[in-house]
Structure formats: C-alpha cells, structure tokens
Design a protein around this motif. Sequence first.
Motif, PDB file in Angstrom:
ATOM      1  N   ALA A 224       0.779  -1.071   0.102  1.00  0.00           N
ATOM      2  CA  ALA A 224      -0.034  -0.069   0.051  1.00  0.00           C
ATOM      3  C   ALA A 224       0.940   1.235   0.000  1.00  0.00           C
ATOM      4  CB  ALA A 224      -0.877  -0.085   1.188  1.00  0.00           C
ATOM      5  N   LYS A 225       0.458   2.403  -0.704  1.00  0.00           N
ATOM      6  CA  LYS A 225       1.184   3.640  -0.698  1.00  0.00           C
ATOM      7  C   LYS A 225       0.846   4.438   0.565  1.00  0.00           C
ATOM      8  CE  LYS A 225       2.214   2.277  -4.801  1.00  0.00           C
ATOM      9  NZ  LYS A 225       1.292   1.272  -4.897  1.00  0.00           N
ATOM     10  N   ILE A 226       1.833   5.210   0.802  1.00  0.00           N
ATOM     11  CA  ILE A 226       2.151   6.070   1.963  1.00  0.00           C
ATOM     12  C   ILE A 226       1.426   7.506   1.306  1.00  0.00           C
ATOM     13  CG2 ILE A 226       3.228   7.373   3.929  1.00  0.00           C
ATOM     14  CD1 ILE A 226       2.871   4.337   4.013  1.00  0.00           C
ATOM     15  N   ASN A 227       0.095   7.946   1.669  1.00  0.00           N
ATOM     16  CA  ASN A 227      -0.379   9.135   1.253  1.00  0.00           C
ATOM     17  C   ASN A 227      -0.699  10.147   2.382  1.00  0.00           C
ATOM     18  OD1 ASN A 227      -0.379   9.023  -1.751  1.00  0.00           O
ATOM     19  ND2 ASN A 227      -1.706   7.365  -1.203  1.00  0.00           N
ATOM     20  N   THR A 228      -0.965   9.526   3.749  1.00  0.00           N
ATOM     21  CA  THR A 228      -1.416  10.257   4.905  1.00  0.00           C
ATOM     22  C   THR A 228      -0.473  10.029   6.047  1.00  0.00           C
ATOM     23  OG1 THR A 228      -2.999   8.656   5.572  1.00  0.00           O
ATOM     24  CG2 THR A 228      -3.768  10.302   3.924  1.00  0.00           C
ATOM     25  N   LEU A 229      -0.627  10.847   7.075  1.00  0.00           N
ATOM     26  CA  LEU A 229      -0.010  10.596   8.388  1.00  0.00           C
ATOM     27  C   LEU A 229      -0.600   9.281   8.631  1.00  0.00           C
ATOM     28  CD1 LEU A 229       0.138  13.966   9.813  1.00  0.00           C
ATOM     29  CD2 LEU A 229       2.054  13.029   8.522  1.00  0.00           C
ATOM     30  N   GLU A 230      -1.693   8.924   8.830  1.00  0.00           N
ATOM     31  CA  GLU A 230      -2.380   7.876   9.281  1.00  0.00           C
ATOM     32  C   GLU A 230      -1.782   6.601   8.491  1.00  0.00           C
ATOM     33  OE1 GLU A 230      -4.047  10.397   8.295  1.00  0.00           O
ATOM     34  OE2 GLU A 230      -5.597  11.000   9.489  1.00  0.00           O
ATOM     35  N   ASP A 231      -1.341   6.585   7.244  1.00  0.00           N
ATOM     36  CA  ASP A 231      -0.756   5.659   6.690  1.00  0.00           C
ATOM     37  C   ASP A 231       0.516   5.203   7.077  1.00  0.00           C
ATOM     38  OD1 ASP A 231      -3.162   5.180   4.889  1.00  0.00           O
ATOM     39  OD2 ASP A 231      -1.875   6.493   3.382  1.00  0.00           O
ATOM     40  N   VAL A 232       1.119   6.036   7.415  1.00  0.00           N
ATOM     41  CA  VAL A 232       2.719   6.115   8.130  1.00  0.00           C
ATOM     42  C   VAL A 232       2.479   5.174   9.568  1.00  0.00           C
ATOM     43  CG1 VAL A 232       4.712   7.264   9.278  1.00  0.00           C
ATOM     44  CG2 VAL A 232       3.592   8.084   7.158  1.00  0.00           C
ATOM     45  N   ILE A 233       1.452   5.559  10.307  1.00  0.00           N
ATOM     46  CA  ILE A 233       1.095   4.946  11.623  1.00  0.00           C
ATOM     47  C   ILE A 233       0.784   3.681  11.332  1.00  0.00           C
ATOM     48  CG2 ILE A 233      -0.271   4.993  13.770  1.00  0.00           C
ATOM     49  CD1 ILE A 233      -0.433   7.985  13.243  1.00  0.00           C
ATOM     50  N   SER A 234      -0.341   3.408  10.576  1.00  0.00           N
ATOM     51  CA  SER A 234      -0.820   2.059  10.411  1.00  0.00           C
ATOM     52  C   SER A 234       0.042   1.041   9.684  1.00  0.00           C
ATOM     53  CB  SER A 234      -1.942   2.094   9.414  1.00  0.00           C
ATOM     54  OG  SER A 234      -1.557   2.831   8.190  1.00  0.00           O
ATOM     55  N   GLN A 235       0.979   1.400   8.735  1.00  0.00           N
ATOM     56  CA  GLN A 235       2.132   0.455   8.380  1.00  0.00           C
ATOM     57  C   GLN A 235       3.294   0.510   9.050  1.00  0.00           C
ATOM     58  OE1 GLN A 235       2.585   0.542   4.070  1.00  0.00           O
ATOM     59  NE2 GLN A 235       0.657   1.824   3.723  1.00  0.00           N
ATOM     60  N   ASP A 236       3.570   1.298  10.415  1.00  0.00           N
ATOM     61  CA  ASP A 236       4.620   1.101  11.161  1.00  0.00           C
ATOM     62  C   ASP A 236       6.008   1.449  10.483  1.00  0.00           C
ATOM     63  OD1 ASP A 236       5.482   0.654  13.790  1.00  0.00           O
ATOM     64  OD2 ASP A 236       6.332  -1.371  13.411  1.00  0.00           O
ATOM     65  N   LYS A 237       6.044   2.624   9.767  1.00  0.00           N
ATOM     66  CA  LYS A 237       7.105   3.092   9.055  1.00  0.00           C
ATOM     67  C   LYS A 237       8.211   3.652  10.008  1.00  0.00           C
ATOM     68  CE  LYS A 237       6.018   1.422   4.862  1.00  0.00           C
ATOM     69  NZ  LYS A 237       6.729   0.577   4.545  1.00  0.00           N
ATOM     70  N   LYS A 238       9.402   3.879   9.640  1.00  0.00           N
ATOM     71  CA  LYS A 238      10.123   4.426  10.390  1.00  0.00           C
ATOM     72  C   LYS A 238      10.447   5.980   9.760  1.00  0.00           C
ATOM     73  CE  LYS A 238      14.761   3.845   9.238  1.00  0.00           C
ATOM     74  NZ  LYS A 238      16.183   3.331   9.124  1.00  0.00           N
ATOM     75  N   PRO A 239      10.144   7.015  10.612  1.00  0.00           N
ATOM     76  CA  PRO A 239       9.887   8.477  10.168  1.00  0.00           C
ATOM     77  C   PRO A 239      11.396   8.890  10.215  1.00  0.00           C
ATOM     78  CG  PRO A 239       8.998   8.223  12.397  1.00  0.00           C
ATOM     79  CD  PRO A 239       9.294   6.856  12.086  1.00  0.00           C
ATOM     80  N   LEU A 240      11.522   9.857   9.052  1.00  0.00           N
ATOM     81  CA  LEU A 240      12.820  10.537   9.193  1.00  0.00           C
ATOM     82  C   LEU A 240      12.567  12.229   8.901  1.00  0.00           C
ATOM     83  CD1 LEU A 240      15.019   8.254   6.749  1.00  0.00           C
ATOM     84  CD2 LEU A 240      15.049   8.492   9.164  1.00  0.00           C
ATOM     85  N   TRP A 241      13.139  12.880   9.453  1.00  0.00           N
ATOM     86  CA  TRP A 241      12.913  14.439   9.290  1.00  0.00           C
ATOM     87  C   TRP A 241      14.446  15.108   8.916  1.00  0.00           C
ATOM     88  CZ3 TRP A 241      10.902  11.763  13.625  1.00  0.00           C
ATOM     89  CH2 TRP A 241       9.499  11.637  13.681  1.00  0.00           C
ATOM     90  N   LEU A 242      14.185  16.204   8.367  1.00  0.00           N
ATOM     91  CA  LEU A 242      15.327  16.986   7.964  1.00  0.00           C
ATOM     92  C   LEU A 242      15.192  18.405   8.670  1.00  0.00           C
ATOM     93  CD1 LEU A 242      15.672  16.695   4.014  1.00  0.00           C
ATOM     94  CD2 LEU A 242      17.358  16.194   5.860  1.00  0.00           C
ATOM     95  N   GLU A 243      16.295  18.853   9.230  1.00  0.00           N
ATOM     96  CA  GLU A 243      16.325  20.046   9.987  1.00  0.00           C
ATOM     97  C   GLU A 243      15.710  21.201   9.046  1.00  0.00           C
ATOM     98  OE1 GLU A 243      20.088  20.146  13.120  1.00  0.00           O
ATOM     99  OE2 GLU A 243      20.003  21.238  11.231  1.00  0.00           O
ATOM    100  N   GLY A 244      14.864  22.032   9.745  1.00  0.00           N
ATOM    101  CA  GLY A 244      14.217  23.089   8.909  1.00  0.00           C
ATOM    102  C   GLY A 244      13.452  22.837   7.665  1.00  0.00           C
ATOM    103  N   GLU A 245      13.502  21.714   7.436  1.00  0.00           N
ATOM    104  CA  GLU A 245      12.618  21.210   5.965  1.00  0.00           C
ATOM    105  C   GLU A 245      11.718  20.289   6.207  1.00  0.00           C
ATOM    106  OE1 GLU A 245      12.793  23.176   3.540  1.00  0.00           O
ATOM    107  OE2 GLU A 245      14.182  24.370   4.137  1.00  0.00           O
ATOM    108  N   SER A 246      11.058  19.819   7.465  1.00  0.00           N
ATOM    109  CA  SER A 246      10.165  18.814   7.547  1.00  0.00           C
ATOM    110  C   SER A 246       9.153  19.407   8.552  1.00  0.00           C
ATOM    111  CB  SER A 246      10.569  17.497   8.106  1.00  0.00           C
ATOM    112  OG  SER A 246      11.620  17.131   7.239  1.00  0.00           O
ATOM    113  N   VAL A 247       9.370  20.713   9.110  1.00  0.00           N
ATOM    114  CA  VAL A 247       8.476  21.103  10.361  1.00  0.00           C
ATOM    115  C   VAL A 247       8.519  20.265  11.460  1.00  0.00           C
ATOM    116  CG1 VAL A 247       7.025  22.719   9.006  1.00  0.00           C
ATOM    117  CG2 VAL A 247       6.287  20.404   9.088  1.00  0.00           C
ATOM    118  N   PHE A 248       9.875  19.655  11.664  1.00  0.00           N
ATOM    119  CA  PHE A 248      10.063  18.711  12.726  1.00  0.00           C
ATOM    120  C   PHE A 248       9.112  19.213  14.175  1.00  0.00           C
ATOM    121  CE2 PHE A 248      12.492  17.280  16.386  1.00  0.00           C
ATOM    122  CZ  PHE A 248      12.203  16.208  16.366  1.00  0.00           C
ATOM    123  N   GLU A 249       9.575  20.400  14.317  1.00  0.00           N
ATOM    124  CA  GLU A 249       9.060  20.882  15.534  1.00  0.00           C
ATOM    125  C   GLU A 249       7.596  20.724  15.864  1.00  0.00           C
ATOM    126  OE1 GLU A 249      12.897  22.434  14.477  1.00  0.00           O
ATOM    127  OE2 GLU A 249      10.719  22.669  13.359  1.00  0.00           O
TER     128      GLU A 249
END
Length: 439
Positions: A224-249
């Motif tokens: 299944a494709k990842i299109n929403t934040l819920e998809d990231v959670i349901s598929q138990d993916k490993k999230p990665l962020w970039l400083e200043g370019e992912s609104v990590f805060e």
Amino acid sequence: MFEKRLNLTIGAFNFVFSAMFIKENGQTRPALKTLSGLLNTIGRSGNFEINLKTSPDETLGQLSDSGYKTGVLGMLQRQEIDSCFLPLPLDIPNPPGNFSPVIHDDAYHIYSFPWTSTSVTQDVVKSLETINLTLWLTMSAFIFILETINHLVIYLNKNGVNNQCDTIISSLFEALNTVACSVFSQYLPGRSMLRTVQTIAIMLFTITLGVIFSTSTIVGNDEAKINTLEDVISQDKKPLWLEGESVFELFQEGVNTDYTKIYDLGQKKGTASPIPLSSTSIIEQMGHEAVYFCSNEIARVVRKLSESLGSSIAKNEYKSTKPYHRALEAFLMNPAKDAEEIRSRIKKLSIRQIQGDIFIQDLRRIINELLTSSVLGIKPYQLYFSYGKSEMHMINFQPLNFNGCKVVFVSWEIALGVATIVLLVEILSHQLTKPKVHN
C-alpha cells in the motif's frame, strides 16, 4: 536608495558534498557564482555591507526546552547574526526573531519507497470462500438420511415385511447404490462417512481445476502507498525528518494526535531527531521500511543526491498525493544593531524584488550550481532528468503453482487420512465381531 550603509550579517553552513561558502584570509565568502550574485544584489539594493558567518557545527539548528542553541538558529537567538540565509516556515515554534514579508508558499509531502513490483498468482484458497457451506452441509445430511432409510428398508426386509411399497423403496435405493458404486468405483454399504469424505474430495478437486481459468482468484501482495500521516502509523514505518525542511518542531510539539503518534513512532524506531541539512545520512537510511518528511524544494535535492550516489532505492521513491502540511516561508531576522532599519529595508526588498518566484528561481539556480560543483560529479543534464514512474507498478504474473493449491491439497490429504482410519476401524470391528465358524 537608502543613504546609510548598514552591516548585515547572514548565518550560513556548508554541505558535506559541496561548499556554498569558503574562508579566505579569515573572511567567509560565497563559493558559488549564483549565490554571490544574489548577495551582491541584496547588498546593492538595500545598501548593505554583507558579512557571512558560518555555523561552528554546520547545522541549521534544533529547538530545545530552552530555545535554539545549536546551528544558525542558535546564532540568531544569541544575536550573533542578523538573518538566516534560508527562508523558514512561519509556523515554526518559538522562532528566534521576526519574519520578513512572505516570499514563498511551500508544500511538505511524505516520501516513501514501496516495492515497484509484485508477484501475482492464483490463490485457490480464495475460491473456497465462495463455497456455500449450508449447501454442502445439506448435501451431507441428505446422504446420511438416504443411508438411514436404506438400513431401515434392509431391516424391514429381513423381518419379513414385504409389500409393494417395500419393493419400490428397495428398487429405488438399489438404483441409488448402483449410482454411488459407479461414482466411487466401489460399494461400501454402511460407510456414510467415507462417502461424505469422497464427495468433499471430488468437490475440492473440481474447484481446483475450475479456478485455474478464473481471474477472480488472481491476487497479489502489492504494498500500500503512503499518502497520509495515518498511513505512516498503520504501516509502522520509520519516520525521518530534515532540519528546517520537515516542520519537525510540529511533530515534537504534538500539534495533533497524528503528529504525536508519529513522533512517538520515531522515538520507538530511534529516529526522533532531525537529520542535519548538511548531512547525507538520510540517503543511507532510505529503505522500504522508511519514510521522510520534506518540503518540495529540498526533496528535489535529496532525490538528485541519492541518484548520483547510485542508490537504487531512489528509483522507487513515491510522493504522497497531497501534502501533510503547507506553510508560508520568509526570512527570519533578529538584528542586534539597527534592528528597525534593517527590518524596514528587508521588507521593502521583499516586496520589490525578493517576494514571489523571483527569489525561488534564484534559490533553484543556487541549488543547481551547488549540485553540479559537488564532489559527486552530477552532470547538468541530470538535474532535469528523473526516473519516470507511473502510479501503476510493474506487475509480474505467475501461473498457477503448488503454493496456490497447497492448502487445498493438505486439506484433501487430511480428509482422505481420516476416511482411511475410519475404514480400518470398521474393518477391524467387523473382524472382531464376526461369528467364529466351528468345524
């Protein structure tokens, strides 16, 4: 034209694959022609004396409990510089300064790496879901009823009860037994269980042959494709962020339930810290189990870097159909001297020539030069060439094989095994209860 010439100190950092700034005679200057041209334009139009100061830890900076301490944002909070050289989203928490007028509207998407192909075959077990269980139970019950009536007729005949009705019933069941004998190649009176198992076995075999030519049993395991934040959670993916370019805060602050869950997921996976923009470690962490959150402009850089480094996973990159966040971006300023005058000049410059696509076009030219002058050897034409990828994945079809029928055959073998055991028990019982013949 502004009369008084003011000092404008801009914070900067370099990338591991290419230098945007170099030091000569103790002075920091731009290493790229396009960047130098942009800074000269800003200096000339605003009557600024541009000074560059690089971050000691070569990062943009990350929010902590006591504000920004590291990187360019830390320098900005301590007022060691007047402005950051990259535009930042207006909704970052606790910004260390004031924003200029908006110069850009950027979208932030989720980038994932699903499998590009799938093995599609026929799953015979799926076809068994179409079996009407009630129908087959009714057929089995009917067999037992016929067998019971048959035994009753035999019992009545043995006890001398003969009439026209009995003769008709006997003829009828003799014909039924003959049919059974022709179907099963044997006549085993009194063994209804064996007949039932044989009936089910024939049914399974018939269905197996039938579904070979049925497209309704063609199945696949496409990811299944990842299109929403819920998809990231349901598929138990490993999230990665970039400083200043992912609104990590926003994830760190937990602005809503999904942001909180993904940040907790990052803590669980050990990735709850943003990756510095100056690093290429995000490419090393790319994989089918990972997703990264990024703005459109920087995602283009990440993609080109991964392609140039020969990362095959980059070819599988999938961009979410809709952004998970949109933000207006502007320059963040926190001058220690002449603060009001600097803000006023930057505001006028933003409105006159920086605002809109003018600055973004300059930024893209800077990024292109940064990539082509890097140690990675990216050619200019590669900046405009990307792997074509449609929404439809390549699918490899496979013919019906044993794996598709495995469950059916195993069930069949178990049914035959049970029938054989029952048959042996019946034969043994018959031998033990058979009257002995005395000579």
